[in-house]
Design a protein around this motif. Structure first.
Motif, PDB file in Angstrom:
ATOM      1  N   LEU A  70       0.725  -1.349  -0.109  1.00 21.35           N
ATOM      2  CA  LEU A  70       0.012  -0.073   0.106  1.00 21.35           C
ATOM      3  C   LEU A  70       0.838   1.431   0.032  1.00 21.35           C
ATOM      4  O   LEU A  70       0.314   2.158  -0.428  1.00 21.35           O
ATOM      5  CB  LEU A  70      -0.850  -0.131   1.160  1.00 21.35           C
ATOM      6  CG  LEU A  70      -2.098  -1.141   1.114  1.00 21.35           C
ATOM      7  CD1 LEU A  70      -2.881  -1.130   2.612  1.00 21.35           C
ATOM      8  CD2 LEU A  70      -3.040  -0.894   0.107  1.00 21.35           C
ATOM      9  N   GLY A  71       1.919   1.335   0.731  1.00 19.96           N
ATOM     10  CA  GLY A  71       2.974   2.365   0.531  1.00 19.96           C
ATOM     11  C   GLY A  71       3.539   2.836  -0.810  1.00 19.96           C
ATOM     12  O   GLY A  71       3.529   3.893  -1.376  1.00 19.96           O
ATOM     13  N   VAL A  72       3.475   1.550  -1.570  1.00 24.63           N
ATOM     14  CA  VAL A  72       3.892   1.671  -2.929  1.00 24.63           C
ATOM     15  C   VAL A  72       2.722   2.276  -3.814  1.00 24.63           C
ATOM     16  O   VAL A  72       3.059   3.373  -4.479  1.00 24.63           O
ATOM     17  CB  VAL A  72       4.379   0.448  -3.548  1.00 24.63           C
ATOM     18  CG1 VAL A  72       4.602   0.646  -5.160  1.00 24.63           C
ATOM     19  CG2 VAL A  72       5.711  -0.119  -3.087  1.00 24.63           C
ATOM     20  N   VAL A  73       1.606   1.687  -3.654  1.00 25.95           N
ATOM     21  CA  VAL A  73       0.422   2.346  -4.452  1.00 25.95           C
ATOM     22  C   VAL A  73      -0.024   3.718  -4.173  1.00 25.95           C
ATOM     23  O   VAL A  73      -0.253   4.473  -4.898  1.00 25.95           O
ATOM     24  CB  VAL A  73      -0.832   1.359  -3.910  1.00 25.95           C
ATOM     25  CG1 VAL A  73      -2.287   1.908  -4.451  1.00 25.95           C
ATOM     26  CG2 VAL A  73      -0.692  -0.155  -4.326  1.00 25.95           C
ATOM     27  N   TRP A  87      -7.573  -3.548  -2.360  1.00 24.10           N
ATOM     28  CA  TRP A  87      -6.534  -4.431  -2.864  1.00 24.10           C
ATOM     29  C   TRP A  87      -6.114  -5.340  -1.967  1.00 24.10           C
ATOM     30  O   TRP A  87      -5.170  -5.002  -1.125  1.00 24.10           O
ATOM     31  CB  TRP A  87      -5.373  -3.754  -3.493  1.00 24.10           C
ATOM     32  CG  TRP A  87      -4.722  -4.422  -4.572  1.00 24.10           C
ATOM     33  CD1 TRP A  87      -5.136  -5.327  -5.274  1.00 24.10           C
ATOM     34  CD2 TRP A  87      -3.283  -4.286  -4.607  1.00 24.10           C
ATOM     35  NE1 TRP A  87      -3.822  -5.942  -6.089  1.00 24.10           N
ATOM     36  CE2 TRP A  87      -2.526  -5.256  -5.777  1.00 24.10           C
ATOM     37  CE3 TRP A  87      -2.178  -3.475  -4.029  1.00 24.10           C
ATOM     38  CZ2 TRP A  87      -1.476  -5.274  -5.945  1.00 24.10           C
ATOM     39  CZ3 TRP A  87      -0.833  -3.772  -4.444  1.00 24.10           C
ATOM     40  CH2 TRP A  87      -0.370  -4.518  -5.388  1.00 24.10           C
ATOM     41  N   HIS A  88      -6.302  -6.592  -1.848  1.00 28.49           N
ATOM     42  CA  HIS A  88      -6.193  -7.606  -0.940  1.00 28.49           C
ATOM     43  C   HIS A  88      -4.806  -8.375  -1.101  1.00 28.49           C
ATOM     44  O   HIS A  88      -4.928  -9.681  -1.424  1.00 28.49           O
ATOM     45  CB  HIS A  88      -7.147  -8.596  -0.690  1.00 28.49           C
ATOM     46  CG  HIS A  88      -8.556  -7.975  -0.404  1.00 28.49           C
ATOM     47  ND1 HIS A  88      -9.841  -8.495  -1.185  1.00 28.49           N
ATOM     48  CD2 HIS A  88      -8.938  -6.617   0.035  1.00 28.49           C
ATOM     49  CE1 HIS A  88     -10.609  -7.583  -0.905  1.00 28.49           C
ATOM     50  NE2 HIS A  88     -10.312  -6.478  -0.309  1.00 28.49           N
ATOM     51  N   MET A  89      -3.679  -7.777  -1.389  1.00 30.04           N
ATOM     52  CA  MET A  89      -2.319  -8.221  -1.823  1.00 30.04           C
ATOM     53  C   MET A  89      -1.656  -8.482  -0.417  1.00 30.04           C
ATOM     54  O   MET A  89      -0.741  -7.479  -0.322  1.00 30.04           O
ATOM     55  CB  MET A  89      -1.911  -7.308  -2.816  1.00 30.04           C
ATOM     56  CG  MET A  89      -0.702  -8.122  -3.470  1.00 30.04           C
ATOM     57  SD  MET A  89      -0.791 -10.019  -3.746  1.00 30.04           S
ATOM     58  CE  MET A  89      -1.484  -9.850  -5.352  1.00 30.04           C
ATOM     59  N   HIS A 148      -6.738  -8.813  -7.441  1.00 30.36           N
ATOM     60  CA  HIS A 148      -7.113  -9.411  -6.242  1.00 30.36           C
ATOM     61  C   HIS A 148      -7.752  -7.992  -5.380  1.00 30.36           C
ATOM     62  O   HIS A 148      -7.384  -7.842  -4.456  1.00 30.36           O
ATOM     63  CB  HIS A 148      -6.420 -10.213  -5.246  1.00 30.36           C
ATOM     64  CG  HIS A 148      -5.784 -11.602  -5.861  1.00 30.36           C
ATOM     65  ND1 HIS A 148      -4.680 -11.585  -6.725  1.00 30.36           N
ATOM     66  CD2 HIS A 148      -6.191 -12.726  -5.192  1.00 30.36           C
ATOM     67  CE1 HIS A 148      -4.795 -12.800  -7.249  1.00 30.36           C
ATOM     68  NE2 HIS A 148      -5.393 -13.469  -6.170  1.00 30.36           N
ATOM     69  N   SER A 149      -9.049  -7.562  -6.026  1.00 32.14           N
ATOM     70  CA  SER A 149      -9.556  -6.483  -5.184  1.00 32.14           C
ATOM     71  C   SER A 149     -11.124  -6.599  -5.127  1.00 32.14           C
ATOM     72  O   SER A 149     -11.507  -6.920  -6.132  1.00 32.14           O
ATOM     73  CB  SER A 149      -9.067  -5.200  -6.160  1.00 32.14           C
ATOM     74  OG  SER A 149      -9.784  -3.991  -5.929  1.00 32.14           O
ATOM     75  N   GLY A 150     -11.611  -5.924  -4.073  1.00 33.48           N
ATOM     76  CA  GLY A 150     -13.080  -6.259  -3.974  1.00 33.48           C
ATOM     77  C   GLY A 150     -13.311  -7.594  -3.846  1.00 33.48           C
ATOM     78  O   GLY A 150     -12.498  -8.597  -3.239  1.00 33.48           O
ATOM     79  N   ASN A 151     -14.589  -8.128  -4.180  1.00 27.60           N
ATOM     80  CA  ASN A 151     -15.252  -9.154  -4.236  1.00 27.60           C
ATOM     81  C   ASN A 151     -15.334  -9.979  -5.540  1.00 27.60           C
ATOM     82  O   ASN A 151     -16.408  -9.498  -6.500  1.00 27.60           O
ATOM     83  CB  ASN A 151     -16.461  -9.552  -3.321  1.00 27.60           C
ATOM     84  CG  ASN A 151     -17.031 -10.768  -3.216  1.00 27.60           C
ATOM     85  OD1 ASN A 151     -16.604 -11.691  -4.008  1.00 27.60           O
ATOM     86  ND2 ASN A 151     -17.616 -10.902  -2.147  1.00 27.60           N
ATOM     87  N   TYR A 206     -10.428  -7.055   3.302  1.00 26.45           N
ATOM     88  CA  TYR A 206     -10.097  -8.368   3.136  1.00 26.45           C
ATOM     89  C   TYR A 206     -11.356  -9.402   4.052  1.00 26.45           C
ATOM     90  O   TYR A 206     -11.449 -10.190   3.618  1.00 26.45           O
ATOM     91  CB  TYR A 206      -8.601  -8.686   3.604  1.00 26.45           C
ATOM     92  CG  TYR A 206      -8.152 -10.057   3.091  1.00 26.45           C
ATOM     93  CD1 TYR A 206      -8.342 -10.423   2.144  1.00 26.45           C
ATOM     94  CD2 TYR A 206      -7.222 -10.660   4.097  1.00 26.45           C
ATOM     95  CE1 TYR A 206      -7.868 -11.756   1.630  1.00 26.45           C
ATOM     96  CE2 TYR A 206      -6.744 -11.864   3.947  1.00 26.45           C
ATOM     97  CZ  TYR A 206      -7.031 -12.410   2.558  1.00 26.45           C
ATOM     98  OH  TYR A 206      -6.530 -13.659   2.190  1.00 26.45           O
ATOM     99  N   ALA A 207     -11.296  -8.944   5.508  1.00 28.08           N
ATOM    100  CA  ALA A 207     -12.520 -10.000   6.179  1.00 28.08           C
ATOM    101  C   ALA A 207     -13.721  -9.762   5.394  1.00 28.08           C
ATOM    102  O   ALA A 207     -14.267 -10.818   5.523  1.00 28.08           O
ATOM    103  CB  ALA A 207     -12.231  -9.148   7.434  1.00 28.08           C
ATOM    104  N   ARG A 208     -14.172  -8.692   5.055  1.00 31.34           N
ATOM    105  CA  ARG A 208     -15.216  -8.551   3.991  1.00 31.34           C
ATOM    106  C   ARG A 208     -15.392  -9.502   3.153  1.00 31.34           C
ATOM    107  O   ARG A 208     -16.489 -10.190   2.889  1.00 31.34           O
ATOM    108  CB  ARG A 208     -15.660  -7.005   3.843  1.00 31.34           C
ATOM    109  CG  ARG A 208     -17.092  -7.302   2.898  1.00 31.34           C
ATOM    110  CD  ARG A 208     -17.498  -5.597   2.695  1.00 31.34           C
ATOM    111  NE  ARG A 208     -18.342  -5.792   1.752  1.00 31.34           N
ATOM    112  CZ  ARG A 208     -19.026  -4.504   1.215  1.00 31.34           C
ATOM    113  NH1 ARG A 208     -18.484  -3.365   1.807  1.00 31.34           N
ATOM    114  NH2 ARG A 208     -20.058  -4.631   0.413  1.00 31.34           N
TER     115      ARG A 208
END
Length: 314
Positions: free
Chosen positions: A58-61, A291-293, A128-131, A82-84
């Motif tokens: 996230l720091g890069v993004v 973004w769940h990375m 790998h973002s959202g659902n 991510y939990a959602r």
């Protein structure tokens, strides 16, 4: 771990997932969401290696513009997101197609329609973002037919079958990445040759090789299979990025990335995957917490250092 212990651990994992699916589906949606939000908060406080990797990504993004406190807050929101995803993964079949369609807002459908009007297959490339499972339900409805995707083979086999059956109840056709009767690339190619659609997660390269791209200004690699399939079958290569909304889901489909044309196949695939990476960067930057990375994307970006007070179990 001995073979017997490994088998016991695998059975426990499968039993745990099965119990989770049943229990979470029985909970009222607000209760389930609150419980998983708390789980995301707990994971962020624990500050394990995956969370530190996520914070570094996230720091890069965000281009290094955030203060440490702001980056920590973004990471907490990302772990809640991510939990959602997992809360919805357990509950999605119980939500019903109508609920998902009513809660979905999709931009860029004209790019899908253009490919369909030309009688071409489609390769939708996603991060790998959202659902992406909820997006898949919407896509099946839009197509009026299943699409095909690839899943990593999990252990135990019963757990893999559980995920396979789950996604097929949503209208997907799933082929294993490895261990199937035919290579997944051959199965996908036949499907696309017949004008079918496929959705592939391509924001992280898990195998050897990969295609070099520049992603958020840094060198990375992405699997080139999506572009190669589009080239070999004439399918349209369409990047898409999913996000959450307050009570539903959003997805944007970006314009087709050209693959076919003059020049060497290797160069055309690399150029196409750079186009995919560029679209991903735009979409992810709009709402980076979705973004769940939690894995490594950039070889020159180490995981972030532990935060004071983190209670990772070592």
């Amino acid at each position: 771990m001995s073979g017997a212990r490994a088998q016991v651990a695998e059975r426990l994992a499968d039993t745990g997932y099965a119990a989770g699916w049943r229990a979470v589906r029985m909970l009222p949606e607000p209760v389930a969401r609150t419980l998983f939000e708390r789980a995301g908060d707990w994971a962020a406080r624990r500050d394990a290696a995956g969370v530190r990797r996520l914070r570094a990504n996230l720091g890069v993004v965000t281009g290094g513009r955030l203060t440490e406190a702001e980056l920590d807050a973004l990471t907490r929101r990302a772990m809640r997101s991510y939990a959602r995803y997992w809360q919805e993964a357990f509950r999605l079949p119980a939500l019903g197609v109508d609920r998902i369609l009513e809660g979905s807002v999709v931009a860029g459908t004209e790019h899908l329609a253009a490919a369909r009007a030309q009688g071409r297959g489609m390769v939708v490339a996603l991060p790998h973002s959202g659902n992406w499972d909820a997006a898949g339900v919407w896509f099946v409805d839009w197509l009026g037919a299943p699409f095909m995707t690839v899943a990593e083979r999990l252990r135990p086999e019963s757990l893999y079958r559980r995920f396979l059956d789950y996604r097929e109840t949503l209208g997907m056709r799933v082929v294993p990445l490895t261990g199937g009767p035919r290579p997944s690339s051959e199965v996908l190619r036949d499907w696309l040759d017949e004008g079918g659609a496929s959705c592939l997660l391509v924001d992280r390269n898990l195998g050897a090789g990969g295609v070099p791209v520049t992603f958020f200004g840094r060198p990375a690699t992405m699997p080139g299979g999506a572009a190669l399939l589009a080239d070999r079958t004439g399918a349209a290569l369409l990047p898409a990025v999913c996000h959450f909304s307050e009570q539903g889901w959003r997805m944007r489909i970006y314009p087709e990335v050209p693959v076919q044309g003059p020049g060497r196949l290797r160069d055309r695939v690399a150029g196409a995957m750079q186009g995919v990476a560029d679209a991903f960067a735009v979409g992810i930057a709009e709402r980076p917490e979705d973004w769940h990375m939690l894995g490594r994307v950039w070889p020159d970006v180490p995981e972030d250092r532990p935060r004071p007070g983190g209670d990772e179990l070592r």
